[in-house]
Scaffold this motif. Structure first.
Motif, PDB file in Angstrom:
ATOM      1  N   LYS A 647       0.546  -0.939  -0.128  1.00  0.00           N
ATOM      2  CA  LYS A 647       0.399  -0.275  -0.612  1.00  0.00           C
ATOM      3  C   LYS A 647       0.897   1.206  -0.467  1.00  0.00           C
ATOM      4  O   LYS A 647       0.552   2.580  -0.255  1.00  0.00           O
ATOM      5  CB  LYS A 647      -0.731   0.400   0.972  1.00  0.00           C
ATOM      6  N   SER A 682      -2.296   0.859   8.608  1.00  0.00           N
ATOM      7  CA  SER A 682      -3.051   1.073   6.755  1.00  0.00           C
ATOM      8  C   SER A 682      -3.926   3.168   7.614  1.00  0.00           C
ATOM      9  O   SER A 682      -4.317   3.757   6.608  1.00  0.00           O
ATOM     10  CB  SER A 682      -3.890   0.459   7.887  1.00  0.00           C
ATOM     11  N   ASN A 683      -3.692   3.580   8.688  1.00  0.00           N
ATOM     12  CA  ASN A 683      -4.695   4.458   9.103  1.00  0.00           C
ATOM     13  C   ASN A 683      -3.805   5.712   8.381  1.00  0.00           C
ATOM     14  O   ASN A 683      -4.363   6.855   7.699  1.00  0.00           O
ATOM     15  CB  ASN A 683      -5.192   4.956  10.216  1.00  0.00           C
ATOM     16  N   ASN A 686      -3.462   6.229   4.557  1.00  0.00           N
ATOM     17  CA  ASN A 686      -4.378   6.614   3.832  1.00  0.00           C
ATOM     18  C   ASN A 686      -4.811   7.878   4.411  1.00  0.00           C
ATOM     19  O   ASN A 686      -5.227   8.772   2.996  1.00  0.00           O
ATOM     20  CB  ASN A 686      -6.114   5.834   4.815  1.00  0.00           C
ATOM     21  N   TYR A 687      -3.460   8.730   4.599  1.00  0.00           N
ATOM     22  CA  TYR A 687      -3.876  10.031   5.471  1.00  0.00           C
ATOM     23  C   TYR A 687      -2.596  10.788   4.180  1.00  0.00           C
ATOM     24  O   TYR A 687      -2.577  12.306   4.675  1.00  0.00           O
ATOM     25  CB  TYR A 687      -4.344  10.327   6.604  1.00  0.00           C
ATOM     26  N   GLY A 735      -9.011  11.353   3.558  1.00  0.00           N
ATOM     27  CA  GLY A 735      -8.440  10.273   3.352  1.00  0.00           C
ATOM     28  C   GLY A 735      -8.495   9.990   1.998  1.00  0.00           C
ATOM     29  O   GLY A 735      -9.591  10.373   1.054  1.00  0.00           O
ATOM     30  N   ARG A 736      -7.646   8.886   1.471  1.00  0.00           N
ATOM     31  CA  ARG A 736      -7.588   7.825   0.183  1.00  0.00           C
ATOM     32  C   ARG A 736      -9.543   6.987  -0.282  1.00  0.00           C
ATOM     33  O   ARG A 736      -9.969   7.270  -1.245  1.00  0.00           O
ATOM     34  CB  ARG A 736      -6.716   7.496  -0.326  1.00  0.00           C
ATOM     35  N   LYS A 737      -9.328   6.702   0.967  1.00  0.00           N
ATOM     36  CA  LYS A 737     -10.454   5.795   1.144  1.00  0.00           C
ATOM     37  C   LYS A 737     -10.964   6.291   2.935  1.00  0.00           C
ATOM     38  O   LYS A 737     -11.290   6.345   3.089  1.00  0.00           O
ATOM     39  CB  LYS A 737      -9.996   4.465   0.957  1.00  0.00           C
ATOM     40  N   ARG A 738     -12.894   5.303   2.045  1.00  0.00           N
ATOM     41  CA  ARG A 738     -13.364   5.886   3.628  1.00  0.00           C
ATOM     42  C   ARG A 738     -13.803   4.265   4.043  1.00  0.00           C
ATOM     43  O   ARG A 738     -14.335   3.852   3.532  1.00  0.00           O
ATOM     44  CB  ARG A 738     -15.013   6.319   2.658  1.00  0.00           C
ATOM     45  N   GLY A 739     -13.459   3.757   5.113  1.00  0.00           N
ATOM     46  CA  GLY A 739     -13.356   3.023   5.398  1.00  0.00           C
ATOM     47  C   GLY A 739     -14.232   2.988   6.802  1.00  0.00           C
ATOM     48  O   GLY A 739     -15.145   3.830   6.307  1.00  0.00           O
TER      49      GLY A 739
END
Length: 785
Positions: A647, A682-683, A686-687, A735-739
């Motif tokens: 990632k 991971s968090n 994402n940011y 962020g790139r993805k909304r979890g």
């Protein structure tokens, strides 16, 4: 003859008389003219002599290097003759010259003006030496003639000026010498002068009194000594190397031995000595020191904290209560800190309440050093204590601070006031019936609930009514009466005065719970509570408890079913997707491969969410158990970093690992630690912006192990930070993805299960830092809640 008549005779006589008078007048006139001519000659000669004298006077007055001022009368302006070219700085203009204060020194101008006034008014002559502001010395002489006052200013030669300067200095030194001697003679302390041979030359009145002489002259003439032979010899030996001798010596005065602070200064021309009687001072000093020691010992026994600061706000005294109150180190207090430093230290240690304006509050407190009256302050400390602070200024400067801890007194007052209010107000509003009986069996107090519960009328209950009357009224309301036991407890002996509890059912169906409580002062308190509703409430609670137990069982069943029923299909989907991606299953077109990738990634995300939900459900159910063991920090961190490497490479994000201050291993659940670090990385991935660096570090701080993850992302605004650990709170925020919003919630749950804490430091333009603190060696894992 006969021819002349009387008339002619008269005429002839008149003529002869007039002629004779004329002759006499002519002779007198001739003589007077000669006398006048002689006098005129004498006057001309006198005028010539006077003119010559005036010319000589003008020549003398107009000679160079002197200037003469002549006053002829009180109403005429003075005449100025001559000049002073050899004295620069002396004005030539008449008005400026007479303004002596403008060109003479202040002392010379004052002296000359006073001398001129005495000369003109009283005819007193003078001879002075004056100095101009430029340093030129002039000789000034004043004389009085018959009708003239003359003042002559004359410049001097170099020798004359030197002589005049020496005369002026000698006059000044003589005046200072006389003044100093007069001052020393007036002192109440012995003073003396000695010549080069060591003989007394002068003494003052105090010296004469000390040596029991009638006059100072007698003391000098008889050579009476104030100091003993040994002291004088010691002074002489000291003067051989040091001209100044200062020491405290003793001498016998009037049969009493007294202490003197002796100062003796010697030169080659003689010596001078001064003795200051310090006997009373030393006595007072000793008494003061003894009093201070006693005072300090007394203050050390007090429970009230006392501290004394001097005029420079330095700590000079403190008792044990002061050190105990503020918990200062003894070394710090012994270093004499100032008051400002002590207040700042109390504030930094959190022992003082925060003030809206600390500087103004501190200046107001320290104004006691400039005050003459005591000041009183009230401090409410953060730990709940209340301190009365009194600043008492000292007449010699400084302040004595008294810190009186009134917390206990206020607590007692509060309890007493509360008890009074309970009796006066609270009891009247209680649903519980209360009645207090005295040792004589009569009512001391009761509340309305007591009368209401037992259905008593106003004539059946009241202060002072005996318990027998109340028993008779109450027994009709219940089938089985407990009142005989109440009467025995109130009026019986000590062995019957014991606390009892029970229930009684009234005729109409109400149930009362009662308690009989003996009081220390011989009184007895009875309380009654209507528990009819509570029985129904207990039943409702029991039913609700059974429902909660069923719901808890359903939740546990849900966890077990989801664990098998939901995870198993997802595992199959992921497994078959991986099989389809194998070349052995046959070729696929690009669109099929794209769909298969979406299925694989979505299944993986879904499996992660399901696992997270199962983990949180396990924690909530209280069945999560940690497998505590030795966790190698470096291996665990690097293996977790490999899980997010793909990632990070996808977005060109670098990962920096800092384990320089990390321990080799610590006690924790390794699997849960991997989940914590994976979710944090991971968090952050994402940011974190592309081409940036995420920093993962570990360090040991005291008895804690800290894992820190930092990214340079947009940070969290305050409104998002408050909900950071809430579940199912997805945050886009750049962020790139909304979890699903479970990552930080799982992190917090697992860290707290280890007995640790999680902290987020974030803000706009400075990224986000998450700090997870674990105990280095937890005694036991925290129970899952």
């Amino acid at each position: 003859m006969g021819g002349f008549g009387a008339f002619e005779v008269i005429q002839f006589a008149t003529f002869a008389g007039v002629l004779g008078a004329a002759l006499v007048s002519a002779v007198w006139l001739i003589r007077e003219r000669g006398r006048i001519a002689s006098e005129n000659l004498q006057l001309r000669e006198r005028i010539a002599e006077l003119n010559a004298a005036v010319q000589r006077s003008d020549a003398l007055a107009s000679v160079r290097d002197q200037r003469t001022v002549v006053w002829s009368s009180e109403h005429r302006r003075p005449e100025i003759l001559g000049s002073l070219p050899a004295a620069p700085g002396v004005p030539d203009e008449r008005g400026a010259f007479l303004a002596f204060g403008r060109w003479l020194s202040a002392g010379s101008a004052t002296a000359i003006e006073n001398a001129i006034s005495a000369l003109r008014n009283a005819g007193e002559p003078f001879d002075l030496v004056a100095e101009t502001r430029s340093g030129i010395v002039l000789e000034v002489q004043g004389r009085k003639a018959a009708s003239h006052s003359i003042v002559r200013f004359q410049s001097l030669t170099e020798r004359q000026r030197e002589h005049a300067r020496l005369r002026a200095e000698h006059a000044a030194v003589t005046a200072d010498h006389d003044l100093v001697l007069k001052l020393l003679d007036s002192l109440e302390m012995p003073f003396w002068l000695r010549d080069a041979a060591g003989r007394l030359q002068h003494a003052n009145e105090a010296f004469a009194i000390a040596v029991e002489a009638e006059t100072p002259g007698q003391a000098v003439a008889e050579g009476r000594e104030l100091l003993g032979t040994q002291v004088r010899e010691a002074v002489a030996r000291h003067h051989a190397t040091d001209p100044v001798y200062q020491q405290t010596v003793s001498a016998v005065i009037g049969g009493d031995r007294r202490l003197f602070a002796l100062t003796d200064v010697a030169t080659k021309f003689g010596a001078a000595g001064l003795a200051v009687d310090r006997s009373e001072i030393e006595t007072l000093r000793g008494e003061f020191e003894r009093m201070m020691r006693s005072h300090s010992e007394t203050l050390d026994q007090l429970n009230t904290a006392v501290a004394t600061f001097d005029a420079e706000q330095k700590l000079r005294f403190f008792n044990q209560a002061f050190q105990k109150l503020w918990q200062f180190e003894p070394g710090f207090l012994e270093s004499a800190p100032d008051n400002t430093l002590m207040l700042d230290r109390l504030r930094s240690a959190g022992k003082l309440a925060e003030q809206p304006e600390w500087r103004r509050w501190k200046e107001n407190l320290l104004s006691a050093y400039r005050s003459v009256d005591p000041q009183e302050h009230w401090w409410h400390l953060p730990d709940g204590r209340t301190i009365r602070v009194v600043g008492n200024p000292s007449p010699r400067g400084g302040v004595t601070w008294v810190f009186e801890n009134l917390t206990e007194r206020f607590d007692l007052e509060s309890r007493y006031n509360t008890a009074v209010r309970v009796q006066g107000e609270t009891l009247d509003n209680l649903a519980e019936g209360v009645a207090v009986f005295g040792p004589d069996g009569r009512v001391r107090l009761f509340n309305p609930a007591f009368a209401r519960l037992w259905r008593l009328g106003n004539d059946e209950i009241g202060v002072g009514i005996h318990i027998a009357v109340i028993r008779k009224a109450c027994e009709r309301a219940c089938a089985k009466s407990p009142w005989p036991d109440f009467v025995a407890a109130v009026t019986g002996f000590d062995e019957e005065r014991r606390e009892t509890h029970g229930k009684v059912e009234l005729v109409e169906g109400s149930i009362l719970s009662y308690a009989v409580i003996p009081l220390p002062n011989g009184q007895v308190m009875t309380t009654f509570v209507d528990v009819t509703d509570s029985v129904n409430f207990e039943r409702a609670l029991q039913e609700k408890n059974e429902a909660l137990q069923k719901a808890d069982q359903l939740k546990n069943d849900f966890v077990q079913h989801v664990s098998y029923e939901l995870r198993s299909p997802l595992t199959n989907i992921i497994g078959f997707t991986e099989l389809l991606e194998q070349p052995d299953t046959g070729p696929m077109n690009p669109r099929q491969e794209e769909y298969l990738d979406h299925i694989a990634s979505s299944s993986s995300v879904l499996l992660t969410i399901v696992n997270d939900i199962l983990d949180l459900a396990t924690v909530d159910a209280g069945i999560m158990e940690l497998e505590i063991g030795e966790v190698p920090v470096a291996r665990t961190v690097h293996e977790t970093a490999e899980l997010v490497a793909e990632k990070l490479r996808e977005h060109d994000i670098a990962l920096k690992i800092d384990l320089a201050a990390a321990p080799a291993a610590f006690q924790a659940d390794e699997q849960r630690l991997r989940q914590i670090l994976f979710n944090l990385l991971s968090n952050a991935a994402n940011y974190a912006p592309e081409h940036s660096t995420i920093v993962l570090s570990c360090r040991q701080a005291d008895d804690r192990i800290e894992f820190v993850v930092h990214d340079d992302g947009p940070g969290m605004p305050p409104e998002i930070l408050d909900a950071a650990f809430k579940r199912f709170e997805p945050r886009a925020n750049g962020g790139r993805k909304r979890g699903a919003g479970l990552g930080l919630a799982i992190v917090k749950s697992f860290v707290e299960l280890h007995g640790g804490t999680v902290e987020i430091d974030t803000g706009r333009s400075r990224g986000t830092t998450v700090i997870c603190r674990f105990p280095a060696a937890p005694r036991e894992a925290k129970a899952a809640e």
